[in-house]
Write a protein that holds these residues in place. Structure first.
Motif, short mmCIF file in Angstrom:
data_model
loop_
_atom_site.label_atom_id
_atom_site.label_comp_id
_atom_site.label_asym_id
_atom_site.label_seq_id
_atom_site.Cartn_x
_atom_site.Cartn_y
_atom_site.Cartn_z
N SER A 1 -4.06 11.16 5.33
CA SER A 1 -3.42 11.50 6.60
C SER A 1 -3.86 10.47 7.62
CB SER A 1 -3.85 12.88 7.09
OG SER A 1 -3.90 13.79 6.02
N THR A 2 -2.93 9.79 8.25
CA THR A 2 -3.32 8.81 9.26
C THR A 2 -3.14 9.36 10.66
OG1 THR A 2 -1.19 7.74 9.73
CG2 THR A 2 -2.34 7.06 7.71
N GLY A 3 -4.03 8.98 11.55
CA GLY A 3 -3.89 9.36 12.95
C GLY A 3 -5.22 9.61 13.63
N ASP A 4 -5.50 8.86 14.69
CA ASP A 4 -6.74 9.06 15.46
C ASP A 4 -6.80 10.43 16.10
OD1 ASP A 4 -7.72 6.58 14.86
OD2 ASP A 4 -6.94 5.62 16.67
N GLU A 5 -5.64 11.07 16.24
CA GLU A 5 -5.58 12.35 16.95
C GLU A 5 -5.89 13.54 16.03
OE1 GLU A 5 -3.17 10.63 15.72
OE2 GLU A 5 -1.23 11.63 15.63
N LEU A 6 -6.09 13.31 14.75
CA LEU A 6 -6.17 14.44 13.80
C LEU A 6 -7.56 15.04 13.68
CD1 LEU A 6 -3.97 13.04 10.88
CD2 LEU A 6 -3.29 14.50 12.81
N GLU B 1 0.23 1.09 16.31
CA GLU B 1 -0.82 1.80 15.58
C GLU B 1 -0.33 2.25 14.21
OE1 GLU B 1 -3.59 1.50 16.49
OE2 GLU B 1 -3.86 1.67 18.65
N ASP B 2 0.82 1.78 13.79
CA ASP B 2 1.38 2.19 12.50
C ASP B 2 1.04 1.13 11.45
OD1 ASP B 2 2.42 4.55 13.51
OD2 ASP B 2 4.23 3.55 14.23
N HIS B 3 -0.07 1.38 10.74
CA HIS B 3 -0.62 0.32 9.89
C HIS B 3 -0.25 0.43 8.42
CE1 HIS B 3 -2.94 -1.09 13.25
NE2 HIS B 3 -3.45 0.13 13.44
N GLY C 1 2.22 9.64 8.31
CA GLY C 1 2.05 8.96 9.60
C GLY C 1 1.87 7.47 9.42
N GLY C 2 1.95 6.77 10.54
CA GLY C 2 1.66 5.33 10.50
C GLY C 2 2.71 4.46 9.85
N VAL C 3 3.93 4.98 9.72
CA VAL C 3 4.97 4.14 9.11
C VAL C 3 6.11 3.83 10.08
CG1 VAL C 3 4.62 4.63 6.66
CG2 VAL C 3 5.96 6.21 8.05
N ARG D 1 -8.32 6.64 10.19
CA ARG D 1 -8.18 6.22 11.59
C ARG D 1 -7.13 5.12 11.69
NH1 ARG D 1 -8.93 10.56 13.37
NH2 ARG D 1 -10.59 11.55 12.22
N ASP D 2 -6.54 4.98 12.84
CA ASP D 2 -5.48 3.99 13.03
C ASP D 2 -6.07 2.59 13.23
OD1 ASP D 2 -3.27 5.77 12.82
OD2 ASP D 2 -3.66 6.48 14.85
N LYS D 3 -6.69 2.07 12.20
CA LYS D 3 -7.25 0.72 12.23
C LYS D 3 -6.76 -0.01 10.98
CE LYS D 3 -10.09 1.33 15.79
NZ LYS D 3 -9.22 2.44 16.24
MG MG Z 1 0.13 8.12 13.89
#
Ligand code: MG
Ligand code: AMP
Length: 305
Positions: A182-187, A256-258, A249-251, A225-227
């Protein structure tokens, strides 16, 4: 019509299936543990089911030609289910129960509701069709027929079918190993307090449920994390551990979509954006030979895609 930069759903599905990971490893499990597993071999019917002609009702087995108007027929035998019957004495009837074997010489069964029992025998109070109320040997499964084909997923009815053929252990394909990222700094994981700007990670659980239901084994489950570097490192590690990696996420096209970027830089990207809504920004590719399915982050899109 789909927009030119969106892949039509059918084409996307064809592509995904053509690139789908294939499990070759076979293991043997007890029938009781086979729910959701995929059969690794064909199952042929080893013996007729039912194994002999038997009664479909509680009643009396007789020969139709022995019925003469309202003359009673003596009852000469009683055949409980599970016992091999003796041949029926000519001119008599046998008390019989649902599932009991039809005695040699009988050709019909009359249900008990259509019978009057008298001192000198039974009186049949209905028309009798020869063969009535008899389940024929092999009518459910005939010896030698293909009962279940290799590749069938075992559901409750297949479990019952296998049991009815006497199968106690089943050869099945190893479960597909899947990694969920799961991607996302907010999670934040459920159970922990939410800080400002944070939301709970729900996609992980949606995906766990879907994958478990589909018979997969979730071998790795991490929040990313979104890095760019962390995304690359974790995707590579997940690709080594699993047969398939699924990210959420992140697509999209934000900076920030890595996930999509890492696929392009360190693996391959063969599909991006399907012509469906919700769920447009789906990415598919591979890292180190392992297919990677990049789902959008929106929980509704995850469920749909
Ligand atoms: Mg995201
Ligand atoms: P993204 O595709 O990363 O831009 O995410 C799209 C939306 O889905 C954003 O509102 C995210 O906060 C939300 N989202 C992403 N991942 C998850 C997740 N694992 N659980 C719940 N919501 C998520």
């Amino acid at each position: 019509m789909a927009k030119p930069n969106l892949t039509p759903l059918e084409d996307a599905l064809d592509h995904l299936l053509s690139e789908a990971p294939v499990v070759a490893q076979i293991e043997t499990v007890a029938l009781a543990d086979s729910l959701g597993r995929v059969l690794a071999e064909n199952h042929y019917v080893p013996a007729d089911v039912p194994p002999a002609d038997n009664s479909a009702v509680d009643g009396y087995a007789l020969r139709k030609q022995d019925l003469h108007g309202d003359r009673p027929i003596p009852v000469s035998a009683r055949i409980p289910a599970g016992e091999a019957p003796k041949p029926l004495e000519p001119g008599t009837a046998a008390r019989i129960f649902t599932g009991s074997e039809i005695p040699e010489g009988a050709d019909s069964v009359v249900m008990q509701e259509r019978i009057e029992v008298t001192e000198s025998g039974i009186l049949v109070q209905a028309e009798v069709d020869e063969g009535q109320n008899i389940r024929r040997r092999g009518q459910d499964l005939t010896r030698g027929d293909l009962a279940l084909a290799k590749g069938t997923q075992v559901r409750p009815n297949e479990m019952g079918l296998l049991a009815s053929m006497g199968v106690a252990r089943v050869a099945v394909l190893a479960r597909l190993k899947v990694a969920i990222l799961s991607t996302g700094d907010e999670l934040v994981d459920p159970g922990l307090p939410l800080g400002p700007g944070q939301i709970y990670n729900s996609n992980r659980f949606t995906l766990m449920g879907l994958l478990t239901e589909a018979g997969c084994e979730v071998v790795l489950c991490e929040t990313l994390r979104d890095k760019r570097e962390a995304t690359r490192e974790t995707l590579q590690r997940a690709a080594e551990a699993a047969d398939l990696v699924i990210t959420s996420g992140g697509v999209s096209v934000g900076e920030e979509d890595h996930v999509r970027a890492v696929l392009e830089e360190s693996g391959s990207l063969s599909l991006w954006k399907m012509a469906i809504k919700p769920g447009k920004p789906v990415a598919f590719g591979a890292i180190g030979g392992t297919p990677v399915l990049g789902l959008p982050g929106n929980p509704g899109s995850v469920l749909v895609t």
